[in-house]
Structure formats: C-alpha cells, structure tokens
Design an enzyme around this catalytic site. Structure first.
Site, PDB file in Angstrom:
ATOM      1  N   LYS A 104      30.254  38.116  33.370  1.00 58.98           N
ATOM      2  CA  LYS A 104      30.854  37.613  34.599  1.00 58.98           C
ATOM      3  C   LYS A 104      30.711  38.850  35.668  1.00 58.98           C
ATOM      4  CE  LYS A 104      33.777  34.435  32.415  1.00 58.98           C
ATOM      5  NZ  LYS A 104      35.035  33.653  32.571  1.00 58.98           N
ATOM      6  N   ASP A 108      40.879  26.234  32.313  1.00 61.87           N
ATOM      7  CA  ASP A 108      39.330  26.122  32.111  1.00 61.87           C
ATOM      8  C   ASP A 108      38.976  24.729  32.341  1.00 61.87           C
ATOM      9  OD1 ASP A 108      38.798  28.703  31.434  1.00 61.87           O
ATOM     10  OD2 ASP A 108      39.503  28.370  29.390  1.00 61.87           O
ATOM     11  N   ASN A 139      49.448  26.916  31.918  1.00 62.11           N
ATOM     12  CA  ASN A 139      49.728  27.982  30.933  1.00 62.11           C
ATOM     13  C   ASN A 139      50.831  28.783  31.003  1.00 62.11           C
ATOM     14  OD1 ASN A 139      49.061  29.978  32.669  1.00 62.11           O
ATOM     15  ND2 ASN A 139      47.040  28.970  32.828  1.00 62.11           N
ATOM     16  N   LYS A 169      33.026  39.164  28.261  1.00 59.82           N
ATOM     17  CA  LYS A 169      33.289  38.754  29.642  1.00 59.82           C
ATOM     18  C   LYS A 169      32.923  39.682  30.698  1.00 59.82           C
ATOM     19  CE  LYS A 169      37.401  36.629  31.693  1.00 59.82           C
ATOM     20  NZ  LYS A 169      38.847  36.381  31.572  1.00 59.82           N
ATOM     21  N   PHE A 219      40.657  39.968  34.411  1.00 59.69           N
ATOM     22  CA  PHE A 219      41.499  39.961  33.217  1.00 59.69           C
ATOM     23  C   PHE A 219      41.179  39.269  32.051  1.00 59.69           C
ATOM     24  CE2 PHE A 219      43.956  42.226  36.298  1.00 59.69           C
ATOM     25  CZ  PHE A 219      45.028  42.679  35.529  1.00 59.69           C
ATOM     26  N   LYS A 250      52.957   7.616  38.063  1.00 60.18           N
ATOM     27  CA  LYS A 250      53.439   7.888  36.603  1.00 60.18           C
ATOM     28  C   LYS A 250      52.987   7.080  35.659  1.00 60.18           C
ATOM     29  CE  LYS A 250      57.363   8.874  33.810  1.00 60.18           C
ATOM     30  NZ  LYS A 250      58.856   8.870  33.690  1.00 60.18           N
TER      31      LYS A 250
END
Length: 406
Positions: A345, A283, A214, A341, A327, A293
């Site tokens: 959590k 995730d 990300n 969240k 976060f 490869k």
C-alpha cells in the site's frame, strides 16, 4: 536537566514510600524545585523531616495547616506546579482521584490542579489487577493522567508479581523525558502542515436497521488527531462510527460507509501533507441494500458481499509528496502482515498491533504497537495510553517530515 522546573511530589502510604526520598533527592540534584505533600499514612513509613531536608522546602501534610496566611496552600500548590508526581500512588489515592474525593491535603490539591499529573502505582499484585483498581486506572488514563507502569518482582507482602513501584532512577528519567517532550511540543514541529486523520469504523447498510461494522471505537484516531494539533498542525478528522466524543477545536467530517470515507479523504488529498489512516474500514459491503426492513423467511439467509475500494492502497498508489501512515490490527504474525501491508500500500509508516494482547484491543484506553517503515521495525511501544501512543506516533512523523515540503 530540570533546572527551573517546579515539581509537586505526592507521597502516599505504601512501603514504597521509602523510595520517594530518593526520587526527591534526584529531582533536586537535576535542578528541579520540589515541594512535597505527604498523606498521614505516608508519614508512618518516612518522616516529614527527611523530605524537608531533601527538598529544602516545608512539607505539607494537613489541609488545615496553613503555613502562609496570604495563600490557601492546596490552591497555591496546585497552581504552582509544572508537574504533579505521585510516587508511590496507592490504590487508595487512585480511587480517590477517579471518584473526585478530596478529604486530605494531597487529594484536595490533586482535585484543584490543572497541571499535568503523573502516577507511579505501587501495591500488592492482587490489588493491582482488582477490577475496581483496573477501572479507576482506566478512568484516570482517559482523563490524560500519565502512568509509570509498576514492575514485576518480589513484593514487600511476599507475593511475586506486578505492583512494585519503578525504581527512582527510572521515574526521574520519565520525568526528564516528559519535560523534553514538552519543550519539543512548544516548538510546534508540525506548524504549517495539513494533517488528515481517519477514525472509527465504517457501517455498510444491509437495510435501514441493520449493518455490517467492526469494533473500532475511534479512540486511537482521535488521540492521533489531538497529538497532531498539539504539535501545531492544521487537523481535519474524517470519522465513521465512534464510541467516544471527538476532540474539541478540530474540524470533523462525519461519514458512514467506506465509499463516503473515500470521497471525503479524496476531496482533501491534494492539499494534504500528512494522512493518518487510523479508521477500521469494512473490506466488503452488501451487493444489494434493501430499502425496507428485511423480514425473516426460512432458517437461513444468504447475503452476497462485494469488495469495497481499498482507501489506503488507492492513496498509496496516487500519492506524490504526501506522507502516508497506515494502521494494521492483527491477531497473529504481526510483523509479517504489517510489512506486507506497508509495501503493498506504499505507506511511509505502518502502525500495527496485536488485538489479542491485553490492553491492545479496539475499545481499550491503552494500546501496544509496533511502528514499521520500509526498513522494518522502527519503534516498539509498550502498553501506553492511547493518548500517549498518538503523541509518540506524531512525534515520529514530525521527525520524518522535517524539511519535507509540498
């Protein structure tokens, strides 16, 4: 409020220079000792005599005008100041600071000082959003220069928009808050606390040369870690993939995948007092990782993914006396998703931002965040440097953990 504080006030050549006289007066009224440097352009808007009368000190305008033969003025002033405040800060002085140019009394002093520096930009709206100015401001923020965001409204040039220097009362209030926080930090409210901060993004390998990841840069996590260290904590960073250098003087453990990050966090969990989960963890990961490869074959390729362990949820479920901060990077319905969240959590605080907002993205040097607790919104922060956001987060954590012991 400012008794004994030494403030060097830099005034540059914009129409907002007339407000600098009021700033100087108000700082002196609050007990500060103020010395003033004016650029030659600034003297076209307000006189040296005015600032000398208000500050009760000589005003400096020429780097070659040495008033004391026993000291080099720009070095002496650079060392003397507890804070350097430039108000107004024009595009010109901002550009000089970013480039390291020292060609007059103010820019030379700014290059020589190691004191905290605070700018109050003021200019035409088109100048303020010009790519060069935007780049220069971002560079200065990344170096730790504090910014007092300009306001929006009718500008002297006739345009309406962002670029108007904040009012003197607001600027003086920001200065007072700065020194209050300096005093609070000097007391090291997190002394004795063990803080773990996760930062950056994780990489989930597809083959030896490809991966899923990300846009996380690690800037926010590193800023939080620096803030925790400044507040006296013993800090460990667990870092995935990052785009910036980690803070010096802080222990760092480098990891790659989500599973490696979980193992590293879990190994420290029992001895941790405060954990800040600022990393952006993948995730999902590829079900199978190719040892070599992968070669192209056909027009499409199907990649099967499996779910990674949810680090934050697992820690929230297993926590005893640890204080847990999560976060959330969202693109819509910020409060709804953030509160969901936080509850799922079992976080003590959750820091959420809308990454579609200007100045709140992954690689940005700034952020715009809301901080939630079990009762809802606890703190809403405007666009600030990530360093400032990190400090605000850890100051709130310090307040919430006072008296808590393991």
């Amino acid at each position: 409020m400012l008794t004994g504080k030494k403030i060097l006030l830099g005034i540059t050549g914009g129409i907002a220079a007339f407000k600098a006289a009021s700033i100087c007066s108000k700082l002196v009224q609050q007990g500060a000792e103020v010395r003033v440097i004016m650029t030659k352009s600034a003297t076209k808007f307000v006189t040296e005599l005015t600032l000398q009368a208000l500050s009760k000190n000589p005003v400096y305008t020429d780097v070659f005008d040495e008033k004391n033969p026993n000291a080099i003025a720009h070095i002496d002033l650079a060392d003397w100041a507890d804070l350097v405040l430039v108000a107004p800060a024009t595009a010109n002085i901002i550009g000089k600071m970013a480039a390291g140019i020292a060609d007059d009394m103010l820019s030379t002093t700014l290059l020589a000082t190691q004191s905290p520096v605070m700018l109050s930009p003021a200019m035409n709206v088109h100048m303020y959003v010009h790519p060069a100015v935007t780049r220069n401001l971002a560079e200065l923020v990344s170096r730790g220069v504090m910014m007092i965001e300009p306001g929006e409204g009718l500008l002297a040039c006739g345009y309406t928009g962002k670029g108007r220097m904040e009012e003197p009362e607001t600027i003086v209030s920001v200065v007072i808050d700065f020194f209050k926080r300096q005093e609070a930090m000097s007391k090291k409210p997190l002394a004795g606390k063990k803080v773990v901060v996760t930062a950056g993004g994780t990489l989930e390998r597809i083959d030896p040369v490809r991966f899923i990841s990300n846009d996380s840069s690690g800037k926010m996590g590193f800023a939080v870690a620096r803030a925790a260290q400044q507040l006296g904590a013993e800090v460990t960073i667990i870092a995935g993939s990052t785009q910036v250098q980690p803070p010096s003087g802080i222990k760092i453990t480098s990891v790659e995948s989500a599973s490696e990050m979980f193992e590293a966090v879990n190994a420290l969990w029992e001895a941790t007092d405060i954990l800040v989960k600022a990393a952006a963890v993948a995730d999902y990961r590829p079900k199978e990782r190719a040892m070599h490869k992968m070669k192209k074959s056909g027009d499409t390729m199907t990649l099967e993914l499996v779910k990674n362990i949810d680090i934050l949820e697992t820690l929230g479920r297993n926590k005893t006396s640890q204080f847990l901060i999560g976060f959330a990077a969202e693109t819509n319905e910020l409060e709804t998703y953030a509160m969901d969240k936080l509850r799922r959590k079992n976080c003590d605080l959750l820091v959420a931002n809308d990454v579609t907002m200007e100045g709140a993205g992954f690689s940005s040097d700034t952020n715009v965040v809301n901080i939630y607790d079990t009762n809802g919104l606890a703190v809403s922060l405007p666009k600030l440097s990530k360093e400032e956001v990190g400090l605000r987060i850890m100051e709130l954590v310090a307040e919430r953990t006072v008296g808590l012991s393991r």
